[in-house]
Motif scaffolding. Sequence first.
Motif, PDB file in Angstrom:
ATOM      1  N   ARG A 188       0.844  -1.202   0.000  1.00 22.30           N
ATOM      2  CA  ARG A 188       0.000   0.000   0.000  1.00 22.30           C
ATOM      3  C   ARG A 188       0.873   1.244   0.000  1.00 22.30           C
ATOM      4  N   ALA A 189       1.982   1.179   0.755  1.00 23.40           N
ATOM      5  CA  ALA A 189       2.907   2.312   0.792  1.00 23.40           C
ATOM      6  C   ALA A 189       3.525   2.548  -0.584  1.00 23.40           C
ATOM      7  N   ILE A 190       3.802   1.472  -1.320  1.00 29.81           N
ATOM      8  CA  ILE A 190       4.361   1.614  -2.665  1.00 29.81           C
ATOM      9  C   ILE A 190       3.399   2.400  -3.550  1.00 29.81           C
ATOM     10  N   SER A 191       2.114   2.049  -3.511  1.00 26.96           N
ATOM     11  CA  SER A 191       1.121   2.737  -4.339  1.00 26.96           C
ATOM     12  C   SER A 191       1.113   4.227  -4.057  1.00 26.96           C
ATOM     13  N   ILE A 192       1.161   4.589  -2.789  1.00 30.09           N
ATOM     14  CA  ILE A 192       1.115   6.002  -2.414  1.00 30.09           C
ATOM     15  C   ILE A 192       2.352   6.733  -2.923  1.00 30.09           C
ATOM     16  N   GLN A 220      12.974   4.136  -8.634  1.00 29.16           N
ATOM     17  CA  GLN A 220      13.907   3.773  -7.570  1.00 29.16           C
ATOM     18  C   GLN A 220      13.165   3.229  -6.353  1.00 29.16           C
ATOM     19  N   VAL A 221      12.057   3.889  -6.014  1.00 21.14           N
ATOM     20  CA  VAL A 221      11.247   3.433  -4.884  1.00 21.14           C
ATOM     21  C   VAL A 221      10.752   2.007  -5.116  1.00 21.14           C
ATOM     22  N   VAL A 222      10.279   1.739  -6.330  1.00 27.48           N
ATOM     23  CA  VAL A 222       9.724   0.419  -6.644  1.00 27.48           C
ATOM     24  C   VAL A 222      10.800  -0.661  -6.593  1.00 27.48           C
ATOM     25  N   TYR A 223      11.979  -0.381  -7.146  1.00 29.18           N
ATOM     26  CA  TYR A 223      13.051  -1.381  -7.146  1.00 29.18           C
ATOM     27  C   TYR A 223      13.511  -1.703  -5.723  1.00 29.18           C
ATOM     28  N   GLN A 224      13.624  -0.679  -4.901  1.00 26.97           N
ATOM     29  CA  GLN A 224      14.014  -0.898  -3.512  1.00 26.97           C
ATOM     30  C   GLN A 224      12.946  -1.691  -2.756  1.00 26.97           C
ATOM     31  N   ALA A 225      11.687  -1.332  -2.988  1.00 26.29           N
ATOM     32  CA  ALA A 225      10.582  -2.032  -2.318  1.00 26.29           C
ATOM     33  C   ALA A 225      10.509  -3.479  -2.762  1.00 26.29           C
ATOM     34  N   LEU A 226      10.759  -3.730  -4.054  1.00 26.38           N
ATOM     35  CA  LEU A 226      10.725  -5.101  -4.561  1.00 26.38           C
ATOM     36  C   LEU A 226      11.760  -5.963  -3.859  1.00 26.38           C
ATOM     37  N   PHE A 229       2.456  -9.068  -6.243  1.00 26.68           N
ATOM     38  CA  PHE A 229       1.699  -8.088  -5.484  1.00 26.68           C
ATOM     39  C   PHE A 229       2.338  -6.713  -5.586  1.00 26.68           C
ATOM     40  N   THR A 230       3.667  -6.670  -5.681  1.00 27.09           N
ATOM     41  CA  THR A 230       4.362  -5.406  -5.879  1.00 27.09           C
ATOM     42  C   THR A 230       3.976  -4.783  -7.221  1.00 27.09           C
ATOM     43  N   SER A 231       3.909  -5.611  -8.266  1.00 27.39           N
ATOM     44  CA  SER A 231       3.507  -5.101  -9.583  1.00 27.39           C
ATOM     45  C   SER A 231       2.078  -4.575  -9.552  1.00 27.39           C
ATOM     46  N   MET A 232       1.184  -5.224  -8.784  1.00 26.91           N
ATOM     47  CA  MET A 232      -0.175  -4.722  -8.646  1.00 26.91           C
ATOM     48  C   MET A 232      -0.191  -3.367  -7.947  1.00 26.91           C
ATOM     49  N   SER A 233       0.680  -3.188  -6.955  1.00 19.20           N
ATOM     50  CA  SER A 233       0.744  -1.916  -6.240  1.00 19.20           C
ATOM     51  C   SER A 233       1.270  -0.812  -7.141  1.00 19.20           C
ATOM     52  N   VAL A 234       2.234  -1.143  -8.000  1.00 22.71           N
ATOM     53  CA  VAL A 234       2.737  -0.176  -8.960  1.00 22.71           C
ATOM     54  C   VAL A 234       1.605   0.250  -9.907  1.00 22.71           C
ATOM     55  N   GLY A 235       0.830  -0.714 -10.359  1.00 21.34           N
ATOM     56  CA  GLY A 235      -0.314  -0.398 -11.213  1.00 21.34           C
ATOM     57  C   GLY A 235      -1.338   0.474 -10.503  1.00 21.34           C
TER      58      GLY A 235
END
Length: 440
Positions: free
Chosen positions: A267-271, A287-293, A346-352
């Motif tokens: 959820r934090a990734i989406s925000i 960068q945020v997404v790669y680190q979160a992944l 799930f990370t990819s869904m949050s990015v979407g």
Amino acid sequence: VYKRQIVDSIWLSRLSDIALAVPRQVWPVIMLTFTVGMGFSVANLALISQYVGAKKYSEAEKSASNLFTVMIILGLLFSILIYFMKDFIITNIVSTPKEIYEDTIAYTAIVSWGVFFAFLFFAFSTTLQALGDTKTPTIFAVVSTTINAILDPILIFGIGPFPAMGVAGAALATVLARMITTVAGALLLFRGYRGIRIHLFLHMDKLWLVKSLKIGSPVIALRLANVSSFVALQRIVNSFGIIAATAYSIGLIAINLSDAILWGFTRAISIMVGQNIGAGLSKRARQVVYQALAIITGGTVIGALIIYALRRPLIMWFTSTPQIIDLADNLVQLFVLSIPFFGMFFTSMSVGSGSGHTVPPSLIGIVRLWVIRIGLGYILSIHLGLGIWWLWLSMSLSNVFAGLAGVAWIVLGRWDIPVIESRKLGYMKYEKKFMDKRFN
């Protein structure tokens, strides 16, 4: 939902071994109604967070107000629908085993009214999270779960002046806990919070509706495919009898414990994705997404290993029946090793969700569920008659596929393009036409 099911299952297992299978019978159908609400939530998480990132606070407030209006209407409609269709759902859709049929009907009759409050909570949590406040919705969720845990033994077994309600008591505890915290959360936004004050609209904002449906429709399609697959999966499991149905319920409790790591992070990734894209910081969003992944993959590996090591004692906490223990153990052994891949997906869904580009991860999710999990699982376990172990295996393989495909999209996809001013989606053309019509 997961936290409530775990709490309910702990107390229901003290009632009988098979009683804890009751909530699992109806929850896939209830989650089916949540798909529409979640679609609007995801769309407005992207819209509101990007408006906030672009410092368009009046637009953020209008989007949040429209979201609340729609959620109130949808929540009430779905509560009424489930209540009056409960017999048809339990008999014809889920095909509940006869041993728990009456309890499932009683449970559904009460828990259906919690759908309204769930929709209201979607609107509340989405708005606050889009504003960057993830703490307050979490506190409200923890308080709700705590109230649920306190009320469960009182209403299930009967303590003091309260009569013993059995399985129906678990349903009432869930509804009361959700009602108390959701109403409190909604009042917070109606009074004004962080510059946002909710107003209910008598007339729907057509421009907002177009944007929400454009972004949310793929998510709704995925969640419909997702939840309907759980309904189909429950029906397949039920065909193997009450032992398999109970083992499935217990196995999913163990699996959901490791899944819990995902919810806060994703959820934090989406925000962060939404606000960075809205502010024009696409490189920072990546960068945020790669680190979160990396964090989520590592965290789910650790969580999966812990659950794998403790699976047997955890299962035996809910049942002492050897057949149920063995079947649940087989499920956890196979499925839990695929959870890191589910974390990737799930990370990819949050990015979407945060970017508003929801089609690619939604398509991946549909293939994951209906082609691999249900299609392959049905062919192996029932059509070829190989048994339920092969259904468990198909569930695991579906996560592996989705995880690898989701990472490929994160790396190669063009999800860092804003949706609040995207000409490709046709918003600006529609917005000009709409505004000219409104003021001329």
